[in-house]
Design a protein around this motif. Sequence first.
Motif, PDB file in Angstrom:
ATOM      1  N   LYS A  82       0.878  -1.281   0.135  1.00 39.29           N
ATOM      2  CA  LYS A  82       0.042  -0.127  -0.166  1.00 39.29           C
ATOM      3  C   LYS A  82       0.744   1.097  -0.106  1.00 39.29           C
ATOM      4  N   GLY A  83       2.195   1.155  -0.062  1.00 37.26           N
ATOM      5  CA  GLY A  83       2.981   2.382  -0.066  1.00 37.26           C
ATOM      6  C   GLY A  83       2.945   3.274  -1.267  1.00 37.26           C
ATOM      7  N   ALA A  84       3.587   4.160  -1.351  1.00 35.28           N
ATOM      8  CA  ALA A  84       3.307   5.338  -2.250  1.00 35.28           C
ATOM      9  C   ALA A  84       4.080   4.883  -3.804  1.00 35.28           C
ATOM     10  N   PHE A  85       4.967   3.831  -3.574  1.00 35.67           N
ATOM     11  CA  PHE A  85       5.848   3.403  -4.790  1.00 35.67           C
ATOM     12  C   PHE A  85       5.445   1.810  -4.987  1.00 35.67           C
ATOM     13  N   SER A  86       5.620   1.417  -6.195  1.00 32.80           N
ATOM     14  CA  SER A  86       5.279  -0.185  -6.320  1.00 32.80           C
ATOM     15  C   SER A  86       6.213  -0.850  -5.558  1.00 32.80           C
ATOM     16  N   GLY A  87       5.414  -1.927  -4.907  1.00 34.97           N
ATOM     17  CA  GLY A  87       6.339  -3.046  -4.205  1.00 34.97           C
ATOM     18  C   GLY A  87       6.648  -2.532  -2.721  1.00 34.97           C
ATOM     19  N   THR A  88       6.110  -1.428  -2.202  1.00 33.37           N
ATOM     20  CA  THR A  88       6.443  -1.021  -1.044  1.00 33.37           C
ATOM     21  C   THR A  88       5.296  -0.987   0.131  1.00 33.37           C
ATOM     22  N   ASP A  89       5.583  -0.928   1.151  1.00 33.10           N
ATOM     23  CA  ASP A  89       4.541  -1.073   2.249  1.00 33.10           C
ATOM     24  C   ASP A  89       4.175   0.188   2.793  1.00 33.10           C
ATOM     25  N   LEU A  90       2.972   0.302   3.544  1.00 29.22           N
ATOM     26  CA  LEU A  90       2.738   1.512   4.030  1.00 29.22           C
ATOM     27  C   LEU A  90       2.501   1.324   5.754  1.00 29.22           C
ATOM     28  N   ILE A  91       3.084   1.890   6.401  1.00 27.55           N
ATOM     29  CA  ILE A  91       2.858   2.027   7.892  1.00 27.55           C
ATOM     30  C   ILE A  91       2.014   3.048   8.374  1.00 27.55           C
ATOM     31  N   ALA A  92       0.664   2.475   8.684  1.00 30.23           N
ATOM     32  CA  ALA A  92      -0.586   3.288   8.926  1.00 30.23           C
ATOM     33  C   ALA A  92      -1.374   2.802   9.855  1.00 30.23           C
ATOM     34  N   TYR A  93      -2.283   3.774  10.492  1.00 26.06           N
ATOM     35  CA  TYR A  93      -2.969   3.161  11.779  1.00 26.06           C
ATOM     36  C   TYR A  93      -4.291   2.264  10.903  1.00 26.06           C
ATOM     37  N   ALA A  94      -4.403   1.171  11.755  1.00 23.56           N
ATOM     38  CA  ALA A  94      -5.521   0.139  11.239  1.00 23.56           C
ATOM     39  C   ALA A  94      -5.729  -0.759  12.326  1.00 23.56           C
ATOM     40  N   PRO A  95      -7.030  -1.497  12.016  1.00 27.65           N
ATOM     41  CA  PRO A  95      -7.385  -2.317  13.351  1.00 27.65           C
ATOM     42  C   PRO A  95      -6.531  -3.604  13.387  1.00 27.65           C
ATOM     43  N   VAL A  96      -6.251  -3.889  14.712  1.00 27.32           N
ATOM     44  CA  VAL A  96      -5.081  -5.124  14.842  1.00 27.32           C
ATOM     45  C   VAL A  96      -5.717  -6.037  15.883  1.00 27.32           C
ATOM     46  N   GLN A  97      -5.461  -7.183  15.891  1.00 24.97           N
ATOM     47  CA  GLN A  97      -5.991  -8.198  16.806  1.00 24.97           C
ATOM     48  C   GLN A  97      -4.951  -9.022  17.511  1.00 24.97           C
ATOM     49  N   SER A  98      -3.607  -8.767  17.363  1.00 19.40           N
ATOM     50  CA  SER A  98      -2.568  -9.213  18.123  1.00 19.40           C
ATOM     51  C   SER A  98      -1.183  -8.417  18.168  1.00 19.40           C
ATOM     52  N   LEU A  99      -0.418  -8.800  19.137  1.00 23.54           N
ATOM     53  CA  LEU A  99       0.828  -7.946  19.360  1.00 23.54           C
ATOM     54  C   LEU A  99       1.808  -7.980  17.977  1.00 23.54           C
ATOM     55  N   ALA A 100       1.853  -9.247  17.337  1.00 25.34           N
ATOM     56  CA  ALA A 100       2.314  -9.432  16.071  1.00 25.34           C
ATOM     57  C   ALA A 100       2.430  -8.169  15.048  1.00 25.34           C
ATOM     58  N   GLU A 101       1.094  -7.858  14.858  1.00 27.24           N
ATOM     59  CA  GLU A 101       0.529  -7.009  13.962  1.00 27.24           C
ATOM     60  C   GLU A 101       0.935  -5.472  14.223  1.00 27.24           C
ATOM     61  N   ILE A 102       1.282  -5.097  15.289  1.00 22.47           N
ATOM     62  CA  ILE A 102       1.666  -3.815  15.879  1.00 22.47           C
ATOM     63  C   ILE A 102       3.249  -3.264  15.536  1.00 22.47           C
ATOM     64  N   VAL A 103       3.357  -2.473  14.876  1.00 20.54           N
ATOM     65  CA  VAL A 103       4.518  -2.001  14.486  1.00 20.54           C
ATOM     66  C   VAL A 103       5.297  -1.032  15.276  1.00 20.54           C
TER      67      VAL A 103
END
Length: 333
Positions: free
Chosen positions: A32-53
């Motif tokens: 979901k990052g601004a460039f192809s193949g990149t990730d986005l760190i953003a606020y979203a619903p989480v269910q586990s500690l492993a999902e939290i950055v």
Amino acid sequence: MGFALTTEQFDAFLAGLARDYDIYAPKRLAGKGAFSGTDLIAYAPVQSLAEIVFDRKTFYSPKEILLPISQTLFYFTEEAYREPQQQQRPVIIFLRPCDVHAVKRLDQIYLHNGDQADPYYRERREKVKFFVMECTEGFDSCFCVSMGTNRTGEYAVFLRLEADRVLCDARPEFTPALAAYGREAPFTPAFIEQNKISVKTPEKIAPAVYGHPLWSEYDSRCIACGRCNVCCPTCTCFTMQDIFYEDNPRCGERRRVWAGCMIDGFTDLAGGHSFRNKYGERMRFKALHKVYDFKKRFGDHMCVGCGRCDDVCPEYISFSRIINRLAEVSDDE
């Protein structure tokens, strides 16, 4: 009261909370990052500690949970209007100390800026609990220490992530839940004491600042993309949009939509008039509002030093550098 939980116990704690709360935290959104193949760190619903950055700064701030990018205020017909049903469940937000201070700035504008509080914001704000993530190192663009936003005591739970456990300091509301999953353990929250970047905010603004040539640099460098406004946790400006339905043009809805002082069209008036057409003038307006005008009125700087605007600017304009230049010009007068 302090508690220690294993990662499995903390996940069980979150699962218990999820029965009553919507839980949001920094999360990696793959692709979901601004460039192809990149990730986005953003606020979203989480269910586990492993999902939290924990080790990356979010592109967007948690502001959008309290103040949606686009929010329907009411629906209207020819003869009546109706407010939409608001979010019912309370919310837990994992965030850093600077963002807690940022929410306080939103509170000043939407709750304490006049005789009437904004009812839409207030309804959401009353349902929010803060889980503060310990931040003792910060990131390259942060300057929260200079802005006095590196510490906070306003949280429901304060947590430190270690290799195989989570240490928590809890207020009474969440003490029983943590006690059910973990064990008591001494824990004192820690805060960052020094950033890589420091700024000096101006104590006064000299008259020469308003016409100073430093702002003309941004006439050419800034492209008015508005990314600094959108990512900023304390920008509060919005515009109104009336949406008319195609099947019945006499019915529709009124929406509140984010806007910003750096974006073209923000100061347009009836008759084709507009203020601050030059980008340098807009930068001057934003800078003075963030580190002078707001404090003069409310007692705190609007800018909390999160550094997101520096991170996202495609022209590499540094707001921390602007603050220092503003102070230098004022001190020279």
